[in-house]
Design an enzyme around this catalytic site. Structure first.
Site, PDB file in Angstrom:
ATOM      1  N   ASP A 237     -11.274   2.862   4.343  1.00  0.00           N
ATOM      2  CA  ASP A 237     -11.496   1.416   4.221  1.00  0.00           C
ATOM      3  C   ASP A 237     -12.995   1.085   4.221  1.00  0.00           C
ATOM      4  O   ASP A 237     -13.387  -0.037   3.919  1.00  0.00           O
ATOM      5  CB  ASP A 237     -10.823   0.683   5.396  1.00  0.00           C
ATOM      6  CG  ASP A 237      -9.664  -0.194   4.943  1.00  0.00           C
ATOM      7  OD1 ASP A 237      -9.552  -0.428   3.727  1.00  0.00           O
ATOM      8  OD2 ASP A 237      -8.888  -0.635   5.810  1.00  0.00           O
TER       9      ASP A 237
ATOM     10  N   GLN B 278      -4.667  -1.687   9.776  1.00  0.00           N
ATOM     11  CA  GLN B 278      -4.471  -3.003   9.150  1.00  0.00           C
ATOM     12  C   GLN B 278      -4.983  -4.103  10.086  1.00  0.00           C
ATOM     13  O   GLN B 278      -4.571  -4.189  11.239  1.00  0.00           O
ATOM     14  CB  GLN B 278      -2.982  -3.214   8.835  1.00  0.00           C
ATOM     15  CG  GLN B 278      -2.687  -4.483   8.090  1.00  0.00           C
ATOM     16  CD  GLN B 278      -3.309  -4.524   6.681  1.00  0.00           C
ATOM     17  OE1 GLN B 278      -3.258  -3.554   5.944  1.00  0.00           O
ATOM     18  NE2 GLN B 278      -3.909  -5.648   6.328  1.00  0.00           N
TER      19      GLN B 278
ATOM     20  N   LYS C  21       0.844  -1.206   0.000  1.00  0.00           N
ATOM     21  CA  LYS C  21       0.000   0.000   0.000  1.00  0.00           C
ATOM     22  C   LYS C  21       0.876   1.252   0.000  1.00  0.00           C
ATOM     23  O   LYS C  21       0.592   2.222  -0.708  1.00  0.00           O
ATOM     24  CB  LYS C  21      -0.937  -0.012   1.214  1.00  0.00           C
ATOM     25  CG  LYS C  21      -2.066  -1.028   1.071  1.00  0.00           C
ATOM     26  CD  LYS C  21      -2.809  -1.279   2.364  1.00  0.00           C
ATOM     27  CE  LYS C  21      -3.771  -2.457   2.203  1.00  0.00           C
ATOM     28  NZ  LYS C  21      -4.422  -2.880   3.451  1.00  0.00           N
TER      29      LYS C  21
END
Ligand code: NDP
Length: 277
Positions: free
Chosen positions: A96, A73, A29
């Protein structure tokens, strides 16, 4: 954007613990951000991190005007903390799409940040001109991050959607009824070619590490002979997930920098991209 907004978009990634797969995802990422001109901020925390430390970190990033998007994460070293940590992210920085406010917006059919993997699936299907309206779609898996939102997005595309899971009876037969089959279960090559309708579009979301390398949830080599269209693993959905994360971050930055004043309501920035709901 830098000329008009005075700064590049910024994405903060919070990574706690030593999970090797998570470290790979985060560095992928970061690399993608760099290529796209997005500034990335990594907060690496030890596996022993406490809930309060995580909440403080998220709080600092919420308050930082250079940060447009925040990604925590998963899994966290202590998965029981995940709900509270995800809910601490400001919904307008939730690139997200895991905050319940954005989940609620998806359910209600109004603009909001959409979760990256399901949005990537729809983008792939649209790009390949796979018909969705009126088609029978089966989604195998009902997680909050993939299965459930993928089903809602397919419904938004006017597919007739069935969601299957570990208690579903006669799974192969159900899968064979699908014009569009989305598989997100995390079991290596679990869906056999016999479970695929000839000509169907198959989206394999699974990422499974095996002795023979990374494989999906679908028996790819045989399935590709039957399917009309199929996504490979690795490749396919994984890179699209990162692309959608970057897109959400750019949208968040446009919103925060007020670059689309003609759209009025900031959420209209998202609506203008996501189209009719
Ligand atoms: P979860 O473990 O959260 O959910 C798995 C789902 O699959 C559950 O709903 C479970 O059912 C269902 N399931 C498990 N076994 C079976 C079975 N034998 N038959 C039918 N259904 C079954 O996984 P995620 O949704 O987070 O991820 C799924 C896969 O996708 C993983 O391989 C993951 O690595 C990958 N992934 C890939 C991403 C990408 O970018 N490409 C992003 C996110 C995930 P039940 O609810 O009944 O337990």
């Amino acid at each position: 954007m830098v000329r008009r907004g005075g700064r590049p978009p910024g994405l903060a990634v919070v990574l706690a613990g030593d999970d090797p797969a998570s470290h790979i995802y985060v560095s992928n990422k970061e690399k993608a951000c760099q290529e796209a001109g997005i500034r990335s901020f990594a907060r690496r925390l030890p596996a022993s991190v406490s809930l309060n430390q995580l909440l403080d970190t998220v709080g600092e990033l919420n308050a930082d005007p250079a940060v447009d998007g925040i990604l925590v994460q998963l899994p966290l070293p202590e998965p029981a903390m995940e709900t509270e940590v995800l809910q601490a992210i400001l919904p307008e920085k939730d690139v997200d799409g895991f905050h319940p406010v954005n989940g609620g917006r998806l359910l209600a059919g109004v603009a909001g940040f959409l979760p990256c993997t399901p949005t990537g699936i729809i983008a792939l299907l649209r790009h390949a001109n796979v018909p969705l309206a009126g088609q029978r779609a089966v989604v195998v898996g009902r997680s909050n991050i993939v299965g459930k939102p993928a089903a809602l997005l397919l419904l938004r595309e006017h597919a007739t959607v069935t969601v299957a899971h570990s208690r579903t009876r006669d799974l192969p037969e159900l899968c064979r009824s699908a014009d569009v089959l989305v598989v997100a279960i995390g079991r290596p090559q679990f869906i056999r070619a016999e479970a695929i309708r000839p000509g169907a579009a198959v989206v394999d979301v699974g990422i499974n590490r095996t002795d023979n390398g990374i494989v999906g949830d679908v028996e790819f080599t045989k399935a590709r002979e039957v399917a009309g269209w199929i996504t490979p693993v690795p490749g396919g959905v994984g890179p699209m997930t990162i692309a959608m994360l970057l897109e959400n971050t750019v949208l968040a930055a446009r919103w925060h920098l007020g670059l689309d004043p003609q759209l009025g309501n900031p959420l209209a920035v998202l609506e203008s991209v996501q189209g009719g709901q």
